[in-house]
Motif scaffolding. Structure first.
Motif, short mmCIF file in Angstrom:
data_model
loop_
_atom_site.label_atom_id
_atom_site.label_comp_id
_atom_site.label_asym_id
_atom_site.label_seq_id
_atom_site.Cartn_x
_atom_site.Cartn_y
_atom_site.Cartn_z
N LEU A 17 65.24 70.67 59.64
CA LEU A 17 64.54 71.96 59.64
C LEU A 17 65.32 73.03 60.39
O LEU A 17 65.30 74.21 60.02
CB LEU A 17 63.15 71.79 60.24
N SER A 18 66.05 72.63 61.45
CA SER A 18 66.86 73.61 62.18
C SER A 18 67.95 74.18 61.29
O SER A 18 68.25 75.38 61.31
CB SER A 18 67.49 72.95 63.42
N VAL A 19 68.58 73.33 60.50
CA VAL A 19 69.63 73.80 59.60
C VAL A 19 69.05 74.74 58.54
O VAL A 19 69.63 75.80 58.25
CB VAL A 19 70.33 72.61 58.93
N LEU A 20 67.88 74.39 57.98
CA LEU A 20 67.29 75.24 56.96
C LEU A 20 66.89 76.60 57.53
O LEU A 20 67.16 77.65 56.92
CB LEU A 20 66.07 74.55 56.35
N VAL A 21 66.27 76.60 58.72
CA VAL A 21 65.90 77.88 59.34
C VAL A 21 67.16 78.67 59.70
O VAL A 21 67.20 79.89 59.57
CB VAL A 21 65.00 77.65 60.57
N GLY A 22 68.19 77.95 60.17
CA GLY A 22 69.45 78.62 60.47
C GLY A 22 70.06 79.28 59.23
O GLY A 22 70.58 80.40 59.29
N LEU A 23 69.96 78.61 58.08
CA LEU A 23 70.45 79.20 56.84
C LEU A 23 69.64 80.43 56.45
O LEU A 23 70.20 81.43 55.98
CB LEU A 23 70.39 78.16 55.71
N PHE A 24 68.33 80.36 56.67
CA PHE A 24 67.49 81.52 56.38
C PHE A 24 67.91 82.72 57.23
O PHE A 24 68.06 83.84 56.73
CB PHE A 24 66.02 81.18 56.64
N VAL A 25 68.13 82.49 58.54
CA VAL A 25 68.52 83.58 59.43
C VAL A 25 69.92 84.08 59.07
O VAL A 25 70.22 85.27 59.15
CB VAL A 25 68.45 83.12 60.90
N LEU A 26 70.80 83.17 58.64
CA LEU A 26 72.13 83.58 58.22
C LEU A 26 72.05 84.48 56.98
O LEU A 26 72.76 85.49 56.89
CB LEU A 26 72.97 82.34 57.93
N LEU A 27 71.19 84.12 56.06
CA LEU A 27 70.98 84.98 54.89
C LEU A 27 70.41 86.33 55.31
O LEU A 27 70.75 87.37 54.73
CB LEU A 27 70.02 84.30 53.90
N LYS A 28 69.57 86.30 56.35
CA LYS A 28 69.00 87.55 56.84
C LYS A 28 70.11 88.44 57.41
O LYS A 28 70.09 89.68 57.24
CB LYS A 28 67.94 87.26 57.90
N ALA A 29 71.07 87.84 58.07
CA ALA A 29 72.20 88.61 58.59
C ALA A 29 72.97 89.27 57.45
O ALA A 29 73.36 90.45 57.52
CB ALA A 29 73.13 87.71 59.41
N LEU A 56 70.74 87.38 46.59
CA LEU A 56 70.10 87.17 47.90
C LEU A 56 68.63 86.81 47.74
O LEU A 56 68.13 85.91 48.44
CB LEU A 56 70.24 88.43 48.75
N ASN A 57 67.93 87.46 46.85
CA ASN A 57 66.51 87.14 46.63
C ASN A 57 66.36 85.71 46.14
O ASN A 57 65.43 84.99 46.54
CB ASN A 57 65.91 88.11 45.63
N PHE A 58 67.26 85.29 45.26
CA PHE A 58 67.21 83.91 44.77
C PHE A 58 67.42 82.91 45.91
O PHE A 58 66.68 81.93 46.05
CB PHE A 58 68.27 83.71 43.69
N LEU A 59 68.43 83.15 46.74
CA LEU A 59 68.72 82.23 47.84
C LEU A 59 67.61 82.23 48.87
O LEU A 59 67.26 81.17 49.42
CB LEU A 59 70.06 82.60 48.48
N PHE A 60 67.05 83.39 49.18
CA PHE A 60 65.91 83.44 50.10
C PHE A 60 64.76 82.58 49.57
O PHE A 60 64.15 81.81 50.31
CB PHE A 60 65.44 84.88 50.28
N THR A 61 64.48 82.73 48.29
CA THR A 61 63.38 81.96 47.68
C THR A 61 63.67 80.46 47.76
O THR A 61 62.79 79.66 48.12
CB THR A 61 63.18 82.39 46.22
N ALA A 62 64.89 80.08 47.44
CA ALA A 62 65.25 78.66 47.46
C ALA A 62 65.14 78.08 48.87
O ALA A 62 64.62 76.97 49.06
CB ALA A 62 66.67 78.47 46.92
N VAL A 63 65.61 78.81 49.89
CA VAL A 63 65.58 78.29 51.26
C VAL A 63 64.14 78.22 51.77
O VAL A 63 63.75 77.23 52.42
CB VAL A 63 66.45 79.18 52.17
N ILE A 64 63.33 79.24 51.48
CA ILE A 64 61.94 79.22 51.94
C ILE A 64 61.18 78.06 51.31
O ILE A 64 60.43 77.33 51.99
CB ILE A 64 61.27 80.56 51.62
#
Length: 984
Positions: free
Chosen positions: A206-218, A165-173
């Protein structure tokens, strides 16, 4: 102006050369590491680590490059064709940046991804232990009390999920940042006009990327639920009432809300405008504040705190059970112990079997003594702290103080001496822990060069030790190495030379290998020396701890390796621990802090890492051969799931426990660092009732070392007999005192010999009885024995050193025993401490004797004595004996003082005459003592020591110069002036 073609070619050539040199040094480091692992037979460890790290590096770097690079390319390819001014005005700032960067965009893209991949790959490779634990996880067969999942999920799976999860968060940000910059530079959106204007491509991206970030947050919210077993919110570590009843449902709700918000952001792909993403962002923030933050605070404040004891009782119970299991103290046996404060002569007779085993030689005080008596030559050295082992002597197991004579600095330091001549130490030195010679010096079992003594024949050369040189070149070049000093050699060289014939080290005969090691050590002599030939070997990584740590990187090692003679060889024995900080509900503490005490503060043993742990097992016993450096790992706790997991990852590295030879088994012991951790935990977790634990009134702590300032007293190895046992046992012991008090609360011991069913035993003292603690016992020694020892402490030519303050069950109570050493005050290279007296304390009574028996007789014999009657005429024989003793003591003192003055003046003739008078005075003392013994009544508690009437053990002992200090007599007064005459 363009440079000429030839100078322009120098730049890439220079860069290429630098790269080649760097790659060569990297290759030299990696290949020499492989050669070292091959020399010890553990190439599988090296290959497993290297391949795992390479795999994780490549996967991490490529995955990050694909995610971030793909989003950068997508942002560039979806840029508007006419970005300048498309929103009603020229984007002047973006134009300038684009104009500067656009010509170099390919180079920036490649270099940026390379740097990003390098950092990401390095970070991912550093998580190789997390991956191996996840991939090879072994079930514990035990569930946590909250989620009812196997402990292995929290130990092995949960950390890996968090890593991903930390890796994916870093990649998406990073992708969001990079995509936003590219869209801005190429006109995808503008910030310098009223409102935010964006092209459809930029908005969708950008909407898709932010959506992926929020999905990872879920997903993270859902996974965080399992992390509550590591919460420190409540009274104890682990999920509390608030965590279970507020935070847990809040995390579930937030996961659902984050999932809804992610859908709203994805909706921005098909529906223009920022309303839905804005609603999603606002809902996410608001719910995080209200549900995730405020609600748990309200529950904690208004439900838990007013009723914390009742609310937290269940969870305190979970914490107690988990902590006792995780630290291996669940089977600790706590026994009430009355700890009598008065004893009789009959009780000392019942404990007589334990007297010979009490160790009086302190391994922290004696290194200068070993060095002066057994160093032989100045280029040898002994460790700053000796070790305690046990050997069978005359059919009886005895505590033994042992050390290895290692090589130190050569008398003339140069490359040849440092690395080719002075290559190894020589010899093993051992002395009985309870016995000295008449001068108070250790009575050596094994000593001198070549070694002599009672432990049989063994290989005495020490090529691998705690203080060996960083590297040595040995073998294959004739007898060039110094073996040992010997004045009887035929060539008058004063030494015997040798060459190494062992299998240790790396062959360094071929030129390519020499080149690699020359690069490794930045030493051209390795290439140029003619003393290195086809049979030469290089020895390095020579410390026992370093060698074991290299071949077992999954272990944390005990700070005190110790040497033993096993099977005709000197071997180092090291205890290895498997550790974790992910045992659910178990208390987390710093391993370094728990193991820190006087010995580590003095830097006598390596400092342990200051990391948090909540699980520990002594899973491995390791040995290192002092001659050939071979490393062997034995599984000690074969039921440990963490060890079995590592055995899956590194197959065949650890041998089964059944392979341990009986001779080696006799020298294995309960490890110090584990015992320190367990005593720290048992200071609180001996309390198993949740309500009593909450109150904390029965908590204990490790006492301060009386010999130091504000540092914990270390545990001690000593042979003793616990109540209920029929035989004395070699044990590891410690004391515990109540919080904020100095009186004794408990005595803790564990059988230190290797065997099944080892159990920690705690003698808990009654809370309504004040038993002196170590600091109070030391104060009693210092005050009640001052009449005898004060002359040595103040103004004399000698000084006293207090030895380790041992505590042991004795006669229904607890006995303190402390050896006292004397050494010259004048600092010089020849001074060293010798055993002078033994102090004993039982309850409030103190005894001081030349040996343990005399001191015990003073304490336990008082009640059996008949008080002196002042009206009774004194026996004329006794009066004459007292007069003779006083005269002899005066003559001895005078002769000693005259001898010291003669030494200061350099008058050796006068010194010799003084020594003759001193010897004559000692004979007079011995004669008077014989008369006193013959005239003593049969009811006298001690034939050689008569305590002063009314003094609680403060009597002056009468020394016997012909007997051993800890056995049948005391040392002569020659090394210690100001000896008081006996009481009449």
């Amino acid at each position: 102006m363009r440079l000429p073609r030839r100078p322009r070619l120098l730049v890439p050539v220079a860069i290429t050369l630098v790269v080649i040199i760097i790659l060569f040094f990297v290759f030299a480091g990696v290949f020499t590491d492989w050669l070292w692992f091959d020399s010890v037979g553990y190439t599988s460890v090296f290959s497993t680590m290297l391949l795992t790290q390479l795999l994780l590096f490549v996967v991490g770097a490529l995955l990050m490059g694909v995610i971030v690079g793909g989003n950068a390319l997508l942002a560039f390819r979806t840029r508007p064709l006419f970005g300048i001014g498309m929103f009603g005005g020229p984007a002047q700032g973006a134009d300038r940046y684009r104009a500067a960067l656009d010509p170099h965009r390919k180079m920036i893209f490649i270099v940026g991804l390379a740097v990003l991949g390098l950092f990401t790959g390095s970070s991912t490779a550093g998580q190789w232990k997390t991956w191996l634990l996840f991939a090879n996880g072994t079930p514990f067969g035990k569930n946590d009390p909250m989620f009812h999942m196997d402990i292995s999920f929290f130990m092995f799976t949960y950390p890996f999920i968090r890593m991903v999860l930390n890796f994916l968060f870093t990649a998406v940000i990073i992708s969001i940042i990079v995509a936003a910059i590219i869209h801005y530079l190429y006109g995808g959106f503008r910030l310098n006009a009223p409102g935010l204007h964006a092209t459809r491509a930029a908005r969708v991206h950008l909407s898709v990327l932010v959506g992926l970030f929020v999905l990872l947050k879920a997903v993270a919210y859902w996974v965080d639920r399992f992390g509550l077993v590591f919460s420190d919110r409540g009274k104890v570590f682990g999920a509390s009432y608030t965590d279970v009843n507020a935070v847990l449902p809040a995390k579930s709700i937030l996961a659902i809300i984050a999932l809804i918000c992610a859908v709203l952001f994805f909706a921005g792909v098909v529906r223009p405008g920022g309303m839905l993403p804005g609603v999603g962002l606002g809902l996410l923030v608001l719910s995080a504040i209200l549900v995730g933050g405020l609600y748990p605070v309200l529950v904690e404040q208004f439900q838990v705190r007013p009723n914390q004891q009742s609310k937290e009782r269940e969870f305190i119970g979970y914490n107690i059970q988990a902590t006792r299991d995780a630290y291996g103290v669940g089977s600790a046996e706590v026994t009430p112990y009355s700890a009598k404060t008065e004893g009789t002569q009959q009780e000392i007779q019942s404990e007589a079997a334990t007297i010979p085993g009490v160790r009086l030689l302190d391994p922290t005080v004696l290194p200068p003594t070993y060095e002066q008596l057994q160093q032989i030559k100045g280029y040898y050295r002994f460790p700053e702290q000796l070790d305690v082992d046990r050997y069978t002597i005359d059919g009886v197991s005895r505590d033994t103080v042992v050390a290895v004579r290692e090589i130190g600095r050569p008398p003339e330091s140069n490359w040849i001496n440092d690395h080719l001549v002075y290559t190894h130490g020589f010899g093993f030195v051992a002395s009985q822990g309870n016995k000295t010679d008449p001068q108070g010096r250790p009575d050596f079992l094994v000593k001198d060069i070549p070694p002599t003594g009672g432990l049989g024949t063994f290989e005495p050369r020490v090529y691998f030790g705690e203080h060996s040189p960083d590297y040595s070149i040995v073998g294959g070049r004739g007898n060039m190495e110094l073996d040992y000093p010997d004045q009887s050699t035929n060539d008058n060289s004063g030494q015997v030379n040798t060459t190494y014939h062992g299998k240790g080290g790396v062959p360094i005969g071929n030129y390519f290998t020499r080149l690699l090691y020359a690069a490794k050590y930045s030493e051209t002599n390795l290439l140029l020396s003619s003393d290195i030939n086809s049979g030469s070997r290089i020895l390095y990584n020579r410390s026992p701890r370093e060698r074991v740590q290299q071949v077992a990187p999954f272990l944390t090692l005990d700070g005190d390796p110790y040497p033993a003679v096993v099977g005709g060889k000197i071997v180092w024995i090291i205890d290895g621990y498997t550790m974790s900080e992910d045992y659910p509900y178990a208390e987390r503490r710093s391993f370094g802090t728990m193991t820190d005490d006087t010995s580590t503060t003095r830097a006598l043993t390596p400092q342990q890492p200051r990391d948090q742990i909540n699980y520990i097992r002594n899973s491995v016993k390791a040995t290192v051969d002092a001659y050939d450096g071979s490393v062997t790992l034995y599984a000690w706790d074969e039921s440990d799931p963490l060890l079995r997991t590592w055995e899956k990852a590194f197959g065949g590295v650890v041998q089964p426990k059944s392979k341990i030879s009986p001779e080696l088994m006799a020298h294995l012991r309960y490890p110090e660092d584990l015992f320190k951790v367990q005593r720290d935990i048992l200071g609180q977790y001996h309390v198993t009732d949740a309500n009593a634990f909450y109150g904390g009134q029965d908590f204990w702590k490790v006492p301060e070392d009386p010999a130091s300032t504000k540092t914990k007293q270390p545990p001690y190895y000593v042979t003793l007999r616990m109540p209920g046992d029929t035989e004395p046992r070699f044990s590891l012991t410690t004391t515990l005192v109540p919080n904020n008090r100095d009186n004794l609360a408990a005595f803790m011991a564990v059988d230190a010999t290797a065997g099944p069913g080892t159990k920690i035993r705690i003698l808990q003292l009654p809370s309504d009885t004040t038993i002196p603690g170590p600091k109070q016992a030391q104060n009693a020694f210092d005050t009640k024995a001052a009449s005898v020892l004060n002359d040595l402490r103040i103004g004399g030519t000698t000084e006293l050193l207090n030895g380790n303050l041992l505590t042991l069950p004795f006669g229904g109570g607890l006995l303190y025993v402390q050896p006292v050493y004397v050494q010259p005050k004048v600092e010089n290279s020849a001074r060293y401490p010798t055993l002078f007296r033994v102090l004993v304390s039982f309850g409030n009574d103190v005894g001081l004797g030349g040996n343990l028996k005399e001191a015990l007789d003073q304490v336990f014999g008082r009640s059996a004595q008949t008080p002196a009657n002042p009206t009774t005429p004194q026996d004329p024989t006794a009066s004459q004996v007292t007069t003779d003793l006083t005269t002899a003591y005066t003559n001895a003192q005078k002769a000693y003082d005259e001898g010291q003055e003669a030494i200061k003046k350099g008058d050796f003739a006068a010194y010799g005459e003084a020594q003759k008078r001193l010897a004559e005075a000692l004979k007079q003392i011995e004669s008077a003592l014989g008369k006193q013994k013959a005239a003593a009544p049969t009811t006298s508690p001690s034939p050689s020591a008569t305590p002063s009437p009314g003094a609680s053990g403060g009597a002056t002992p009468t020394p016997d110069p012909s007997a051993a200090a800890a056995g049948t007599g005391t040392p002569s007064p020659a090394p210690s002036p100001s000896v008081s005459p006996p009481s009449s």
